[in-house]
Design a protein around this motif. Structure first.
Motif, PDB file in Angstrom:
ATOM      1  N   SER A 125       0.847  -1.191   0.000  1.00 13.06           N
ATOM      2  CA  SER A 125       0.000   0.000   0.000  1.00 13.06           C
ATOM      3  C   SER A 125       0.886   1.246   0.000  1.00 13.06           C
ATOM      4  CB  SER A 125      -0.891   0.010   1.240  1.00 13.06           C
ATOM      5  OG  SER A 125      -0.082   0.169   2.398  1.00 13.06           O
ATOM      6  N   ALA A 126       0.299   2.370  -0.381  1.00 11.80           N
ATOM      7  CA  ALA A 126       1.035   3.634  -0.376  1.00 11.80           C
ATOM      8  C   ALA A 126       1.549   3.947   1.026  1.00 11.80           C
ATOM      9  CB  ALA A 126       0.151   4.760  -0.904  1.00 11.80           C
ATOM     10  N   SER A 127       0.740   3.664   2.039  1.00 11.15           N
ATOM     11  CA  SER A 127       1.176   3.966   3.415  1.00 11.15           C
ATOM     12  C   SER A 127       2.372   3.094   3.817  1.00 11.15           C
ATOM     13  CB  SER A 127       0.023   3.802   4.399  1.00 11.15           C
ATOM     14  OG  SER A 127      -0.441   2.466   4.408  1.00 11.15           O
ATOM     15  N   ARG A 130       5.450   4.462   2.066  1.00 10.43           N
ATOM     16  CA  ARG A 130       5.879   5.667   2.798  1.00 10.43           C
ATOM     17  C   ARG A 130       6.651   5.284   4.039  1.00 10.43           C
ATOM     18  NH1 ARG A 130       1.153   7.796   1.277  1.00 10.43           N
ATOM     19  NH2 ARG A 130       0.065   7.087   3.112  1.00 10.43           N
ATOM     20  N   GLY A 135       9.046   8.167   4.062  1.00 12.48           N
ATOM     21  CA  GLY A 135       8.303   9.265   3.456  1.00 12.48           C
ATOM     22  C   GLY A 135       8.836   9.745   2.113  1.00 12.48           C
ATOM     23  N   ASP A 138       5.626   7.223  -2.236  1.00 13.05           N
ATOM     24  CA  ASP A 138       4.280   6.722  -1.946  1.00 13.05           C
ATOM     25  C   ASP A 138       4.030   5.471  -2.756  1.00 13.05           C
ATOM     26  OD1 ASP A 138       3.612   8.754  -0.153  1.00 13.05           O
ATOM     27  OD2 ASP A 138       2.880  10.039  -1.755  1.00 13.05           O
TER      28      ASP A 138
END
Length: 138
Positions: A125-127, A130, A135, A138
């Motif tokens: 997932s993007a999270s 990250r 960070g 994404d």
């Protein structure tokens, strides 16, 4: 297989200096510290369109893995949408023309354009990306 945790970052470098072959060998050996006897290792390598140090790094890894009594060492050419390499080009890319290559088993082509040859292992997932990259992505 070893249960030791590998360090998050191995080696060092900077834009203003080059790493010597001895520096590269040391970094490769440190990177493979957690590989145990009997392991099968796959190196994903760039294709012939990339000018890099694969011809140095792959033999260093092959010798280090042989010392650790790994079972086999394969390469997967990440050719993207470029034309496949010949067997001679692949051997040149991994440095096999320079001498003994212990444990070298197969040099495979990434068949990105063959859906039957692909398996989805999961998604990030993007999270999660990250989190993994601090960070940066994404």
């Amino acid at each position: 297989m070893s249960t030791r945790t590998a360090p998050a970052l191995v080696g060092d470098g900077a834009p203003h200096f080059d790493l010597s072959p001895d520096d590269l060998r040391s970094i490769v050996e440190e990177s493979l510290a957690t590989v145990g006897p009997g392991a099968r290792v796959l190196a994903i390598i760039p294709d012939k369109t990339r000018d890099d140090n694969t011809d140095l790094l792959f033999p260093f890894a092959s010798h280090a893995l042989a010392t650790k009594r790994a079972a086999a060492f394969d390469a997967l050419v990440a050719q993207g949408t470029h034309a496949p390499m010949t067997e001679d080009e692949k051997r040149l890319k991994i440095g096999a023309h320079k001498g003994a290559m212990p444990l070298l088993d197969r040099i495979l082509d990434h068949q990105w354009d063959n859906p039957e040859a692909l398996t989805t292992l999961g998604e990030l997932s993007a999270s999660r990306v990250r989190e993994i990259t601090g960070g940066l992505l994404d």
